[in-house]
Design an enzyme around this catalytic site. Structure first.
Site, PDB file in Angstrom:
ATOM      1  N   LYS A 476      28.525  22.980 -35.112  1.00 23.79           N
ATOM      2  CA  LYS A 476      27.610  22.285 -36.026  1.00 23.79           C
ATOM      3  C   LYS A 476      26.323  21.855 -35.323  1.00 23.79           C
ATOM      4  O   LYS A 476      26.242  21.788 -34.102  1.00 23.79           O
ATOM      5  CB  LYS A 476      28.327  21.118 -36.695  1.00 23.79           C
ATOM      6  CG  LYS A 476      29.357  21.631 -37.695  1.00 23.79           C
ATOM      7  CD  LYS A 476      29.968  20.577 -38.560  1.00 23.79           C
ATOM      8  CE  LYS A 476      30.873  21.252 -39.614  1.00 23.79           C
ATOM      9  NZ  LYS A 476      31.638  20.273 -40.392  1.00 23.79           N
ATOM     10  N   ARG A 511      39.491  22.266 -36.906  1.00 24.02           N
ATOM     11  CA  ARG A 511      38.993  23.440 -37.659  1.00 24.02           C
ATOM     12  C   ARG A 511      37.891  24.089 -36.830  1.00 24.02           C
ATOM     13  O   ARG A 511      36.856  23.446 -36.555  1.00 24.02           O
ATOM     14  CB  ARG A 511      38.480  22.989 -39.021  1.00 24.02           C
ATOM     15  CG  ARG A 511      38.040  24.113 -39.958  1.00 24.02           C
ATOM     16  CD  ARG A 511      37.624  23.523 -41.303  1.00 24.02           C
ATOM     17  NE  ARG A 511      37.264  24.544 -42.271  1.00 24.02           N
ATOM     18  CZ  ARG A 511      36.040  25.067 -42.399  1.00 24.02           C
ATOM     19  NH1 ARG A 511      35.062  24.646 -41.612  1.00 24.02           N
ATOM     20  NH2 ARG A 511      35.800  25.980 -43.316  1.00 24.02           N
TER      21      ARG A 511
END
Length: 538
Positions: A476, A511
């Site tokens: 991210k 994840r």
């Protein structure tokens, strides 16, 4: 704890009469082997934290209730499809006039007394009803009968066991029913899910009465701690579990790795790579070979400022790939998750074999998804996000005073909505939403302070604070900001660092895009946690 004491002292009037501490009680339960009792007798004076407020009643004085009464019912069973029996019992309770407001976690427990029988599942629910105590008892016996329970062997196998633990602030002592249930105080498999139904901060008068029945300074908290408390969970006698596919998973044993399969042209990291079914299936096989426990399949991009697909558009991308994946040998034994916020997409995916629904909005973008997931009977990953992907990074949605406290409070609102829609707590997974309506500092604060998030949730619900946590920092933007990496694929080493930090803070599922790196990070994180527990150095 000081807040609990203060709140409960303010809530309850001191009433020193009307209690019959030490009276032998026998609910209609065919319970298990009684363990040595915590000595509670009539010579013990009522304690000062939870003054005596319950009203004793007899069979002749019980009247139909004109208002809802708050109740607690214990569930147990070890015959047949245990989860299905629990689900059906909840459905029938609703049909017969019980509104379930909270669920305990799910526990797998060893049998006692008659030990040559299968393990039990145990939980409890908190709810409301207008049924009077004896009518409620009749309803619960009827449900037991409908689910196949017969008289059987005392303490022996049974498909379902439903016991009234508490009814309002009343003590019931009649020929057929006594409340509180007599063996609350001595059975961890009863107390564990009961504690899940409580919060650590101030509760209402009725809950304070339940504490008062324990005849201990700190009420049920003292009783639970005397039986081992939270430290007793995870041993061979009692395990907290989550139904996942055909498994009951004990999340305390290892960190699970969720691999990501994006079927989108515009996802921030790998958009456009797996649009063709052949490429998607090939990547799925790679994720499995690298050690993924779960594969999360998404056909709708949720990157910042992404445009929303319709249900039909999302299904057009998802179904051809899903149908191929379901039929390949590599998918056997792998948990499949669908990343969607649409109820219709969730229903279609589960009908084709998906095991979990992962909703980035926690049910806010399509409120029908909560009821649909409840009827599907699968786990629900509820994530924290403000707004939607097109608005989540605007100024208002990025404004926090205390990000851990506010995320916890807003997350619990979504858990409560899910429970009221019929999704039991034992099927809920929490995701704090790294990168969703958070900036770099917010993300760092959440990852480094996951225990703080749990403690804040605990104020509302002890059970909700104990659900599995999923953390997804993979590749991210905030990692790119920290490390100076513009290319998302170059952020895998930074992802490993973030994932390891999350695991040390209590994340149960991570994840990731790069499953091989994620699996190694999980192994190291789990080894560090094991070392902590062994040495006692935290």
């Amino acid at each position: 704890m000081f807040k609990i004491k203060k709140a409960l002292k303010e809530m309850l009037p001191v009433a020193k009469s009307g209690f019959n501490f030490g009276v032998p009680i026998s609910n209609y339960s065919h319970g298990r082997n009684p363990r040595p009792s915590l000595s509670i007798n009539s010579s013990v004076k009522p304690f000062n934290l939870f003054p005596s407020v319950g009203r004793p009643i007899t069979s002749s004085s019980i009247q139909a209730q004109s208002t809802d009464q708050e109740i607690v019912i214990a569930l147990g069973g070890n015959v047949g499809n245990r989860i299905q029996n629990f689900n059906e019992a909840l459905r029938l309770m609703k049909n017969y006039g019980v509104t379930v407001t909270r669920h305990g976690c799910l526990y797998e427990t060893e049998p006692t007394y008659v030990t040559d029988q299968p393990k039990f599942l145990n939980s409890a629910i908190r709810g409301t009803t207008k049924l009077n105590p004896h009518d409620l008892l009749t309803v619960l016996k009827q449900i037991e009968a409908e689910l196949g329970r017969t008289s059987g062997i005392r303490y022996g196998p049974r498909p379902i066991d439903l016991d009234i633990l508490f009814y309002g602030n009343l003590r019931v002592n009649s020929e057929n029913l006594t409340v509180p249930h007599e063996r609350i105080w001595e059975r961890p498999f009863v107390l564990a899910p009961l504690m899940d139904l409580l919060g650590s901060s101030g509760e209402n008068d009725t809950v304070a009465a339940w504490h008062s029945f324990a005849n201990c300074k700190n009420g049920l908290f003292d009783i639970w701690n005397k039986l081992g408390g939270e430290s007793s969970i995870g041993n061979e006698g009692i395990k907290r579990v989550l139904p996942l596919g055909d498994q009951l998973v004990d999340w305390s044993k290892k960190t699970h790795v969720m691999g990501i399969l994006n079927l989108t042209p515009d996802s921030f990291s790998d958009g456009g790579k797996f649009l063709e079914a052949r490429d998607a299936v090939s990547h799925f096989k790679s994720l499995i070979s690298e050690g993924a426990d779960i594969v999360d399949i998404g056909a709708q991009s949720t990157r910042p400022f992404s445009e929303r697909l319709t249900v039909d558009q999302e299904l057009d991308r998802l179904i051809p790939v899903l149908d191929e994946i379901i039929n390949i040998p590599e998918s056997k034994g792998i948990i499949l998750s669908v990343d969607t916020f649409y109820a219709d997409v969730a229903a279609e995916a589960v009908s084709r074999g998906v095991h979990v629904v992962n909703d980035v909005s926690g049910g806010t973008l399509d409120p029908q998804i909560l009821g649909v997931v409840a009827s599907l009977g699968v786990p629900f990953i509820t994530m924290h996000m403000r707004g939607d992907p097109s608005t989540m990074q605007n100024h208002d949605n990025l404004h926090y005073g205390d990000v851990c406290k506010e995320v916890a409070s807003e997350f619990y609102q979504r858990v409560s909505a899910a429970e009221l829609a019929g999704i039991p707590l034992w099927r809920i997974v929490a995701d704090p939403g790294i990168g969703f309506s958070k900036n770099c500092e917010h993300n760092l604060e959440l990852i480094s302070n996951l225990p703080s998030v749990r403690r804040e949730i605990e104020k509302f619900s002890l059970g909700a604070s104990r659900v599995p946590f999923l953390v997804g920092p993979s590749r991210k933007r905030f990692l790119g900001e920290i490390c100076g990496k513009l290319d998302p694929a170059a952020r895998d080493p930074a992802t490993v660092a973030a994932v390891t930090g999350a695991i040390l803070g209590g994340a149960n599922i991570v994840r990731v895009h790069n499953v091989g790196f994620g699996v190694d990070a999980a192994k190291v994180g789990d080894a560090l946690l094991k070392h902590r527990r062994k040495t006692g150095k935290f």
